[in-house]
Write a protein that holds these residues in place. Structure first.
Motif, short mmCIF file in Angstrom:
data_model
loop_
_atom_site.label_atom_id
_atom_site.label_comp_id
_atom_site.label_asym_id
_atom_site.label_seq_id
_atom_site.Cartn_x
_atom_site.Cartn_y
_atom_site.Cartn_z
N LEU A 1 67.53 13.76 7.57
CA LEU A 1 67.82 12.49 8.24
C LEU A 1 66.78 12.19 9.32
CD1 LEU A 1 71.71 12.74 8.55
CD2 LEU A 1 70.30 11.92 6.65
N LEU A 2 66.35 13.21 10.02
CA LEU A 2 65.26 13.02 10.99
C LEU A 2 63.99 12.56 10.28
CD1 LEU A 2 65.85 16.23 13.13
CD2 LEU A 2 66.33 13.88 13.86
N ALA A 3 63.72 13.17 9.14
CA ALA A 3 62.53 12.78 8.38
C ALA A 3 62.62 11.33 7.92
CB ALA A 3 62.36 13.72 7.18
N ASP B 1 65.27 23.36 14.41
CA ASP B 1 64.22 24.23 13.89
C ASP B 1 63.67 23.63 12.60
OD1 ASP B 1 64.72 26.01 15.95
OD2 ASP B 1 66.06 27.26 14.75
N GLY B 2 62.34 23.57 12.50
CA GLY B 2 61.71 23.10 11.28
C GLY B 2 61.56 21.61 11.16
N ARG B 3 61.89 20.86 12.19
CA ARG B 3 61.87 19.41 12.02
C ARG B 3 60.46 18.84 11.94
NH1 ARG B 3 61.20 20.71 17.62
NH2 ARG B 3 61.33 18.85 18.89
N VAL B 4 59.50 19.46 12.60
CA VAL B 4 58.12 18.96 12.52
C VAL B 4 57.61 19.06 11.09
CG1 VAL B 4 55.75 19.32 13.28
CG2 VAL B 4 57.61 19.41 14.95
N ALA B 5 57.85 20.19 10.44
CA ALA B 5 57.41 20.37 9.06
C ALA B 5 58.10 19.37 8.13
CB ALA B 5 57.68 21.80 8.60
N ALA B 6 59.40 19.15 8.35
CA ALA B 6 60.14 18.21 7.51
C ALA B 6 59.61 16.79 7.67
CB ALA B 6 61.63 18.27 7.84
#
Length: 341
Positions: A155-157, A178-183
């Protein structure tokens, strides 16, 4: 060499001499202006806990940003207040949501302004948390729900992509999943927006300085059965500096183009350590509580507001911040350019 050969005061005698050897500079281009946008027209709602800050409709936002641009501000970051909220934060990633509307208007009317957008769910969920709530299998107190990290990432992506489609120059995830930058990077790249940078709120602490912001963004966690009363489960413990560096390192590895420490002044030691260790552009967020404290003291005549503002922002820069997000951006730019006396 003993006194009197060394007299540091010699270079402090006049403003011209002080300016000649000044080590740190503060200019309008170092400032990013946080602004709150909501549906409607001709809406300018004052935020009671932040004198001088308003919730603005898109038309009022454009007028305000034009004034900031004239004062020398060259970057803004947008926070949206939707018309409707739900458990999934649906309006956060709607292509016709309030933030995409604001982006399009600003890129048309103030094309020289860098438009950043906050990427988070808290303004859009009816429970006020930064992601999707779900019962945790890891145990915990009672029947308390937890923000589910992995359900939140897509959803952030999607939210970041909606902002990029509308013309955002930079997207800035503040959720601390965690991991939101990659997503987000994968989503943007897959849709052809590989040139849109990510400014990561890499070290965002669960501090006590956010209260006025939650008034402005209408994003405080709501009280309800099983709903966590705060965000300590995903924002950082204020006691931890090694963990802050690890958070930054992880976001850099995931593809962050810029990194941020939030709040600013109580965490300038973190800003300095981040600046010394990482080569990416670094931002510090001079948050709502810091702004409100200066305002309150100035209104009582206890401090010189203008001097305190400029000194505070200068010290953020001295600690290593390339950019400072501050609600004082327009005011400070006017002071720095001589347009406000």
């Amino acid at each position: 060499m003993p006194f009197p050969q060394h007299r540091p005061r010699r270079m402090r005698r006049t403003e011209a001499l002080r300016s000649l050897v000044r080590e740190t500079t503060l200019a309008p281009q170092h400032l990013v202006w946080p602004l709150f946008v909501l549906p409607g027209t001709k809406v300018r709602n004052p935020v009671k806990s932040m004198p001088g800050v308003f919730q603005l409709s898109v038309d009022e936002l454009v007028a305000e940003v034009q004034q900031g641009f004239e004062a020398g501000v060259r970057s803004v970051i947008l926070f949206g207040i939707p018309e409707h909220k739900d458990p999934q934060g649906t309006e956060a990633y709607a292509d016709d949501g309030i933030v995409p509307q604001a982006i399009r208007a600003l890129k048309e009317r103030v094309p020289g302004m860098v438009v950043m957008t906050d990427v988070c769910m808290c303004e859009y969920t009816d429970h006020g948390h930064c992601g999707i709530l779900k019962a945790s299998k890891a145990g915990g107190p009672g029947n308390e729900l937890q923000v589910d990290n992995d359900l939140t990432l897509p959803l952030l992506a999607k939210e970041a992509l909606a902002h990029a489609r509308a013309g955002a120059d930079i997207v800035a995830p503040s959720d601390m999943m965690d991991g939101r930058v990659a997503a987000i990077r994968a989503e943007l790249d897959g849709a052809g927006y590989q040139d849109v940078p990510i400014l990561s709120y890499a070290a965002k602490f669960a501090g006590a300085f956010y209260g006025p912001f939650r008034d402005a963004a209408e994003s405080a966690p709501v009280e309800g059965p099983g709903i966590p009363k705060d965000r300590k489960g995903y924002q950082m413990d204020p006691a931890n500096w090694r963990e802050a560096l690890r958070e930054v390192e992880l976001d850099v590895a995931e593809g962050a183009d810029m990194i941020m420490v939030k709040p600013a002044v109580p965490y300038l030691d973190i800003v300095r350590q981040v600046r010394d260790r990482f080569d990416l552009p670094t931002a510090a967020y001079h948050v709502s509580g810091e702004y409100a404290m200066i305002k309150a003291a100035a209104e009582r005549g206890w401090i010189d507001e203008d001097r305190v503002v400029l000194e505070t922002l200068l010290c953020c820069r001295r600690a290593g911040a390339d950019l400072v997000l501050t609600y004082y951006a327009k005011h400070a730019a006017q002071l720095l350019s001589g347009k406000k006396r």
